[in-house]
Every structure is written in C-alpha cells, then in structure tokens.
Design a protein around this motif. Structure first.
Motif, PDB file in Angstrom:
ATOM      1  N   LEU A 363      -4.882  -0.048  -8.584  1.00  0.00           N
ATOM      2  CA  LEU A 363      -4.182  -0.584  -7.404  1.00  0.00           C
ATOM      3  C   LEU A 363      -4.073  -2.102  -7.440  1.00  0.00           C
ATOM      4  O   LEU A 363      -3.032  -2.672  -7.111  1.00  0.00           O
ATOM      5  N   VAL A 364      -5.188  -2.746  -7.844  1.00  0.00           N
ATOM      6  CA  VAL A 364      -5.229  -4.198  -7.750  1.00  0.00           C
ATOM      7  C   VAL A 364      -4.298  -4.807  -8.797  1.00  0.00           C
ATOM      8  O   VAL A 364      -4.340  -4.448  -9.952  1.00  0.00           O
ATOM      9  N   GLY A 365      -3.461  -5.699  -8.344  1.00  0.00           N
ATOM     10  CA  GLY A 365      -2.565  -6.373  -9.270  1.00  0.00           C
ATOM     11  C   GLY A 365      -1.221  -5.678  -9.404  1.00  0.00           C
ATOM     12  O   GLY A 365      -0.317  -6.189 -10.054  1.00  0.00           O
ATOM     13  N   GLN A 366      -1.081  -4.489  -8.777  1.00  0.00           N
ATOM     14  CA  GLN A 366       0.215  -3.818  -8.852  1.00  0.00           C
ATOM     15  C   GLN A 366       1.207  -4.525  -7.920  1.00  0.00           C
ATOM     16  O   GLN A 366       0.858  -4.826  -6.773  1.00  0.00           O
ATOM     17  N   ALA A 367       2.417  -4.757  -8.397  1.00  0.00           N
ATOM     18  CA  ALA A 367       3.401  -5.514  -7.610  1.00  0.00           C
ATOM     19  C   ALA A 367       3.642  -4.845  -6.257  1.00  0.00           C
ATOM     20  O   ALA A 367       3.796  -3.620  -6.183  1.00  0.00           O
ATOM     21  N   VAL A 390      -3.268   2.627   0.959  1.00  0.00           N
ATOM     22  CA  VAL A 390      -3.283   1.273   0.401  1.00  0.00           C
ATOM     23  C   VAL A 390      -2.256   0.424   1.139  1.00  0.00           C
ATOM     24  O   VAL A 390      -1.242   0.943   1.613  1.00  0.00           O
ATOM     25  N   GLU A 391      -2.535  -0.866   1.231  1.00  0.00           N
ATOM     26  CA  GLU A 391      -1.636  -1.740   1.985  1.00  0.00           C
ATOM     27  C   GLU A 391      -0.525  -2.313   1.123  1.00  0.00           C
ATOM     28  O   GLU A 391      -0.747  -2.640  -0.040  1.00  0.00           O
ATOM     29  N   ALA A 392       0.621  -2.499   1.763  1.00  0.00           N
ATOM     30  CA  ALA A 392       1.685  -3.271   1.119  1.00  0.00           C
ATOM     31  C   ALA A 392       1.335  -4.747   1.266  1.00  0.00           C
ATOM     32  O   ALA A 392       0.623  -5.138   2.193  1.00  0.00           O
ATOM     33  N   GLN A 393       1.841  -5.539   0.334  1.00  0.00           N
ATOM     34  CA  GLN A 393       1.642  -6.987   0.479  1.00  0.00           C
ATOM     35  C   GLN A 393       2.515  -7.509   1.614  1.00  0.00           C
ATOM     36  O   GLN A 393       3.577  -6.945   1.871  1.00  0.00           O
ATOM     37  N   PRO A 394       2.072  -8.580   2.273  1.00  0.00           N
ATOM     38  CA  PRO A 394       2.904  -9.151   3.326  1.00  0.00           C
ATOM     39  C   PRO A 394       4.288  -9.506   2.755  1.00  0.00           C
ATOM     40  O   PRO A 394       4.390  -9.937   1.609  1.00  0.00           O
ATOM     41  N   GLY A 395       5.313  -9.266   3.550  1.00  0.00           N
ATOM     42  CA  GLY A 395       6.660  -9.641   3.124  1.00  0.00           C
ATOM     43  C   GLY A 395       7.412  -8.534   2.401  1.00  0.00           C
ATOM     44  O   GLY A 395       8.613  -8.639   2.173  1.00  0.00           O
ATOM     45  N   VAL A 396       6.704  -7.449   2.047  1.00  0.00           N
ATOM     46  CA  VAL A 396       7.390  -6.343   1.368  1.00  0.00           C
ATOM     47  C   VAL A 396       8.166  -5.535   2.419  1.00  0.00           C
ATOM     48  O   VAL A 396       7.633  -5.220   3.486  1.00  0.00           O
ATOM     49  N   ASP A 397       9.414  -5.214   2.119  1.00  0.00           N
ATOM     50  CA  ASP A 397      10.272  -4.479   3.052  1.00  0.00           C
ATOM     51  C   ASP A 397       9.726  -3.058   3.273  1.00  0.00           C
ATOM     52  O   ASP A 397       9.599  -2.294   2.312  1.00  0.00           O
TER      53      ASP A 397
END
Ligand code: DLL
Length: 448
Positions: A363-367, A390-397
């Motif tokens: 999971l870690v480091g996956q775009a 698992v969380e999406a990164q901030p700003g991901v649509d």
C-alpha cells in the motif's frame, strides 16, 4: 560497568563510528560468547534459587544450573511465555523481594490480567545504559534535543527512551503521545534533532505538520527512533522522505526490559541485539527447535543480567531472522532483521500466511494511496476474508476511488498472493494512532 568509565559519547570525527561503550560493543565474538556463558549460568542459578516456577520447571526437565557447559546447552532449558507472567500475577516471577523493586511497568493486556514487570535499581541502570547505547548506535549525540513522543506511564516506551537519553547527556523533551499539533510546534521551537515515536505516530506528526504548512524537513530533525510495532521498509522510505530524517528501527519488549533490547546502526541493515545482556535464539514455533542462522522463526530471548525478573527462553512470538555476519559499524553483536510481525497477528487466508506488514509494503508508496490502512478480517462461509480499508491521498478525485481500489486489489494479489476486497476512503477516514497502531480488526473474535 558504569557509563562514566566506558562512555565515548558523541565523539564522532567525520566518518568514525561513535560508541557508547566501545569495549563491550566491539567485543570479539568469542569473548562475547564466554561472557554470555558465565552470565547464563549465573542467571539460571538465580532463577532456580529464587523463582519457584523456574525451579519446578528446571527440576522437571532435569536441568541443574551447574550442568550448563556451553551456550548450546540452552536448548535443554524450558521456555517461558507471556501466560506465565499472567498466571503469576502480579509478582510471582520476581527473583527479588518486592521491596527491592525500584519501578514497575505493565502492559494493558486486552484480555485478562495485565503483564507486570519489575526492575531493581541495577536493572534500571543497565536499561539506561542500553538505551543510551542504542541512541549512539543510531547516530544520536550528547547534547541533542530528543523529542520523546512515546507514551509515558506503565508502557515502557516513554520512560525507557527518557532515561536513556538522560544517561547519554541529551536534552529530553518528555512529550508523551497526543496533542499532535503541539508536538509539531515544539519539535520546531526546541530544535529537536531526534524524534522518538511509534512509526505510525511519526507519520501522524508528519501529516499534521503538512496540514499546518510546517516543513519539518527544514527543521533540525535528523533521526527517528521508531519501534514498538511492526513496520515495513516501504513505510521507512515514506517517513524518511516526509520528515527529512534517517528512520532507525528500535526493538524491545517489556517482559525482557523495554525499548533498547536491539537497535539499528547507521547501516540500517538489521538491529544489533545487545548480546552482553541477552541471549537470542530463533526457533521453529511449531517444534520449538532452533533453526539455522538466517532462517526465519520465532525470536526467543534469555536475560543475562536482569535481577528482578530473570527470563529463561522467553518466547516473544515475534518472527524474524538473525545474522552474526560482521557489520560495517564495527559492532560485533548479532543483527536481528526487521520483525515481520507477531505470530499472533499472522493471518491465514486460503492457506496463505500473511502478516499485515506485507500488505502495508504494497500500500505504502502506491500512487494516489495514503499510508493509513486497516485490515478487517471476517469469516465468509468456511473461508477467512480480508477487506483492506485504505485512504486516498488528499486531492485525489473521489470519482477515481473505485479504479484505485481495483489497482490495489491487483497489486496485493500479485505481490502477496491473496485476494482481498479493497475500499478506498476519503483522507482522514482511518483513525490515527498516538501509540501502537491497530492494523487489524478481527471480526472472527468475539467482541471485536
Ligand atoms: O513496545 C517496547 C518498545 C517501546 C520498543 C518503544 C521499541 C520502542 P511492549 O509494549 O511490551 O514493549 O511490546 C513489545 O512490540 O514483542 C513486538 O511484537 C513489538 N515491537 C516492539 N518493537 C518492534 C519493532 C514495547 N521495532 C512488542 N518492530 C514486541 C516490530 C516491534 N515490532
């Protein structure tokens, strides 16, 4: 051996490794083994004399303390495990009268009674030395500001890291966990060079700093002393880049001492286990027999200098490998490779053994994916099933969350070999830890 006579603290002319107790840390292995044998005999004698449980077990196994002729004879000694501490709650395994204890620590214990451990003055003294040794091994110098975000209290993390830093001659900031916003401010204001925390909490601090627009990479922070929970190399890379530090792995457990049983050096190629104070074995958890060096198994530790609570062949449940190959730092003590996880945390999904840290590594480091996750394990029919939240990164649509989830299912399948469901949640959807992160919610267990 007192710190004052042995310490060579913070003397680090460019390139030369600094030691806290040079002579002990670089003792030739033959001398180290001779010291271990002498101390093992004394420990077994002591445990036999003062602890009824050990006496009964040693007698039943036909092991007289004076029969130990060489270190390999340790295989004849009986094991000790966590339930022994619980069954003799609170002070039944002590080898010294309660009045001689200088301190008590305990683990909360989710089921039943807590595990209680005790220390004499001498034990605390050794612990402070070993923690100071671990700091120096990690690259910490006398005079550094050490920001200690391990929890203070019955947990050994806070006070263990605290007194070790004082013994070294560092300036300790006794923060404990929580109040994350304030942690960020004080790291910057006090010029901390060292951060002590669980890896998951270090990440929460990094995230808080980013939200506040504070760039900790530009601060004085240079070294993290991270442990108390399993973490992956992928998580290390993530934390190192977000905090702009070198992330050092430190290991320990309260039953044996607390933090500082083993610690990485700057080579970051395994944790030096302090063999003058502990005897390490790796066994096959099924058969209880030792496995050859380099092979994975359960770490078993015997204390060699503990007065209040000597432990004979304590089964840690932690899965790892060890190597006695020489290390570039010059220390001769064996190296414990990264702990993959605890035996108790291993999941068996359709016959495949999986540790949460293996899923973390995917999971870690996956775009598009943030390094915050929770594994939910349940029974579906006769099979166990895992859902990865698992969380999406901030700003991901959010419209792309389903695609992200599908990609993640594919990566986990190809890299770990199990089929999971993946649910991608909004940023902040997974609870942040302030200490040991809870990575698995096991719905198969009652009350989960
Ligand atoms: O966690 C002591 C500690 C405090 C170690 C701070 C390092 C830093 P316990 O609460 O008794 O003691 O938990 C011990 O935590 O058996 C492992 O399963 C796990 N653990 C500790 N360090 C690591 C590590 C403290 N570096 C249990 N990597 C141990 C993986 C770790 N697991």
């Amino acid at each position: 051996m007192g710190a004052a006579t042995m310490a060579e603290v913070g003397i680090s002319p460019a390139g030369a490794p600094a030691y806290f107790q040079r002579e002990l840390e670089t003792l030739p292995r033959a001398a180290l083994r001779a010291l271990q044998l002498e101390r093992l005999r004394a420990t077994v004698r002591d445990a036999h004399r003062h602890v009824p449980l050990h006496r009964a077990r040693l007698d039943a196994a036909g092991c007289a303390p004076d029969d130990i002729a060489c270190l390999d004879d340790i295989v004849h000694l009986p094991f000790t495990q966590k339930s022994d501490l619980r069954d003799h709650y609170p002070f039944g395994l002590l080898a010294r009268p309660r009045e001689e204890l200088a301190r008590i620590h305990a683990s909360s214990g989710t089921t039943g009674k807590p595990t209680v451990v005790g220390y004499t003055r001498g034990d605390l003294d050794n612990w402070a030395d070993l923690m100071a040794r671990s700091y120096v091994t990690a690259g910490v110098l006398r005079g550094d500001v050490v920001h200690n975000a391990y929890g203070y209290g019955l947990f050994t993390g806070g006070l263990g890291a605290h007194y070790g830093a004082e013994r070294l001659g560092a300036t300790v900031v006794p923060m404990s966990g929580g109040a994350t916003e304030r942690q960020v401010a004080l790291i910057v204001d006090f010029g901390a060079r060292v951060l002590c925390a669980t890896p998951s909490y270090a990440l929460a601090i990094a995230e808080m700093a980013e939200q506040q627009g504070v760039d900790l990479r530009a601060s004085a922070l240079a070294i993290g002393m991270f442990g108390a929970e399993p973490w992956s190399d992928a998580m290390r890379t993530e934390i190192e880049s977000r905090l702009g530090i070198k992330a050092i792995d430190i290991y320990g457990l309260s039953e044996i001492m607390g933090p500082g049983v083993a610690c990485e050096c700057g080579c970051q190629a395994g944790l030096h286990g302090w063999e003058d104070h502990f005897l390490f074995e790796v066994i096959d958890p099924e058969t209880g027999r030792p496995v050859p060096e380099g092979q994975a198994g359960e770490l078993v530790i015997t204390t060699l200098t503990k007065e209040a609570l000597p432990m004979l062949r304590y089964r840690t449940r932690d899965i790892t490998r060890v190597t006695t190959a020489p290390c570039d730092c010059g220390r001769t003590h064996l190296r414990i490779l990264r702990i993959t996880g605890r035996n108790d945390d291993m999941l068996i999904i359709r016959g495949v053994n999986v540790y949460p840290s293996q899923i973390e590594a995917v999971l870690v480091g996956q775009a598009g994916i943030a390094p915050h996750y929770l594994l939910i394990v349940e029974r579906r029919g006769i099979l166990d099933h895992v859902t990865v939240e698992v969380e999406a990164q901030p700003g991901v649509d959010p419209a792309t969350y389903d695609d992200l989830a599908r990609q993640t299912v594919h990566h986990i399948k190809s890299l770990v070999g199990i089929t999971t469901d993946v649910v991608v949640t909004q940023p902040g959807g997974i609870a942040r830890s302030q200490g040991k992160a809870v990575r698995v919610r096991d719905l198969r267990k009652k009350g989960a």
